[in-house]
Design an enzyme around this catalytic site. Structure first.
Site, short mmCIF file in Angstrom:
data_model
loop_
_atom_site.label_atom_id
_atom_site.label_comp_id
_atom_site.label_asym_id
_atom_site.label_seq_id
_atom_site.Cartn_x
_atom_site.Cartn_y
_atom_site.Cartn_z
N HIS A 170 0.82 -1.22 0.00
CA HIS A 170 0.00 0.00 0.00
C HIS A 170 0.85 1.26 0.00
CE1 HIS A 170 -3.37 2.61 0.51
NE2 HIS A 170 -4.19 1.69 0.98
N ASP A 405 -10.00 -4.66 -19.71
CA ASP A 405 -10.05 -5.58 -20.86
C ASP A 405 -8.63 -5.76 -21.41
OD1 ASP A 405 -10.50 -7.02 -23.16
OD2 ASP A 405 -11.96 -5.62 -24.02
#
Length: 459
Positions: A170, A405
């Site tokens: 993080h 995608d």
């Protein structure tokens, strides 16, 4: 990758940034980056329904993924590097990329039930760790510790689909930053290079300049002095989790009904966002379902009868001057809501929670002069919350990973494994199955998940 008789490792390699980028990059860590040093890795799984053979996967798809990842890392150099955690803690840690640094990539094959994994129903949480890589912690010759920032695993389910698993530290960046990286990688993979990306999205490529974020002076040192007191631990899997994972989708009409309920109750309500009503609804349902385990609270004193809700807030656009949306790093604050247990589980609990969350956003989060107020106390405040029962959020209602995608169509399912590492937490993102809806992921012990499911059905 967790060991499993149904998942096997086919290849392990390292991918370096493609030529053409900077030879090296060193970034100071802001106090917000430092605050996440001891937090567990962020683990995400993206499942894609794409039936293909093992031969096509290995000979066509894997080479394209490696090449496109290399091109993407050229634009996202910090992800190929490490956090340098100094042996001399008089110095602050930095994020550093040098020539030769790279990202570990595992290629695997699984015989697990793809359709079961991509469902919304309750499933054993442990099985998902077969598809996520581990981050590494090593010590270099100088005695400094190097914390890997990104690792990737690509798993084939022959004839059914593909899973891309990503683990990141993080401290290198918040959800906005990492989602930007994932979408960039997908775009380059789909179009066979970064030319289209540079032509259409060149202005949105990541910015690493830490001076863009005007933070209170001296806070970095205050937070580092708190952080260095905690021993650095290697990232690990929380196995066995002893948990069940399930997904709940609130579609647009359901969210509207929740908003209408709030507005009917309080016509002057000024912040009936989808996030506010969703968070209030899930939080109240969860706390009511946990009431069956009141033995946890039997010895609590009056102060401990507070339920706490903790949520992250992206403040790029909220600062004055605003920070560009393509700033790569951590640019988040938090909202903190406390409500007495009896109020939250009462008949008015949903309305009380919605009002409290909205007021926190209005008064603390949206105030340009307030959002960084008291920043030097953030670490202390969050640590005090962590000592008690609290409910937190991973992800954002604005995050849309379902549109990702790689050239195989949009993602079928997102699973955020990070919430397994917290006692009570939910993941949130835009729904892939419902336009305008939100998807909530939960990870709970089996008995508590069953109680939550019963409660949400009856609410």
């Amino acid at each position: 990758m967790a060991s499993s008789s149904t998942t096997s490792l086919l290849e392990s390699c390292r991918i370096a940034p493609a030529p053409g980028g900077a030879a090296e990059l060193s970034l100071p860590m802001t106090f917000i980056d430092i605050m996440w040093l001891h937090f567990h890795p962020i683990r995400r799984l993206l499942f894609f329904e794409f039936p293909c053979s093992k031969a096509y996967f290995l000979e066509t798809l894997v080479p394209k993924l490696k090449e496109s990842l290399s091109l993407t890392l050229k634009h996202y150099l910090p992800l190929a590097g490490n956090i340098v955690y100094p042996s001399n803690t008089e110095n602050k840690p930095i994020i550093r990329y040098v020539a030769g640094d790279s990202v570990s990539v595992a290629i695997a094959e699984s015989a697990n039930d793809f359709d079961n994994l991509v469902g919304n129903h309750a499933r054993d949480a442990d099985q998902f760790y077969d598809f996520i890589p581990q981050l590494q912690l090593i010590t270099d010759e100088s005695g400094d510790e190097l914390i890997q920032l990104l690792a990737v695993q690509v798993t084939l389910f022959p004839g059914r689909g593909i899973c891309i698993g990503l683990a990141n530290h993080h401290s290198v960046g918040d959800a906005s930053s990492i989602v930007g990286f994932i979408k960039c990688w997908a775009s380059i993979s789909k179009h066979g290079g970064d030319e289209e990306l540079l032509m259409t999205q060149g202005e949105s490529l990541p910015l690493f300049d830490r001076s863009l974020v005007k933070l209170p002076p001296g806070v970095d040192s205050i937070v580092w002095n708190h952080s260095k007191e905690i021993p650095l631990q290697p990232p690990s899997f929380p196995l066995p989790t002893n948990r069940i994972r399930a997904t709940y989708v609130l579609n647009q009409s359901e969210i509207k009904k929740l908003k209408d309920l709030v507005l009917a109750r309080n016509p002057g309500f000024v912040h009936t966002s989808s996030f506010v009503v969703m968070a209030a609804y899930i939080w109240t349902c969860l706390v009511k379902s946990l009431t069956a385990g009141e033995e946890e609270r039997a010895d609590d004193d009056e102060d401990d009868e507070l339920e706490t809700f903790l949520f992250a807030v992206d403040f790029r656009a909220r600062l004055n001057p605003p920070v560009p949306g393509n700033y790569f790093g951590n640019c988040i604050s938090y909202g903190l809501v406390r409500i007495r247990h009896q109020e939250l589980v009462g008949n008015e609990g949903f309305f009380v929670a919605a009002e409290a969350i909205a007021n926190e956003i209005k008064n603390r989060v949206n105030g340009k002069e307030k959002i960084l107020a008291g920043a030097k106390n953030w670490t202390t405040e969050v640590r005090s919350v962590a000592q008690k029962r609290f409910f937190s959020v991973s992800g954002s209602a604005r995050v849309d990973l379902y549109s990702t995608d790689f050239g195989w169509g949009k993602a079928r399912k997102l699973e955020t494994l990070s919430i397994d590492g917290q006692k009570y937490a939910m993941s949130v993102c835009k729904s892939g199955a419902s336009e305008g809806g939100l998807e909530v992921g939960l990870s709970l012990p089996e008995v508590k998940m069953a109680a939550f499911a019963d409660g949400i059905k009856g609410s």
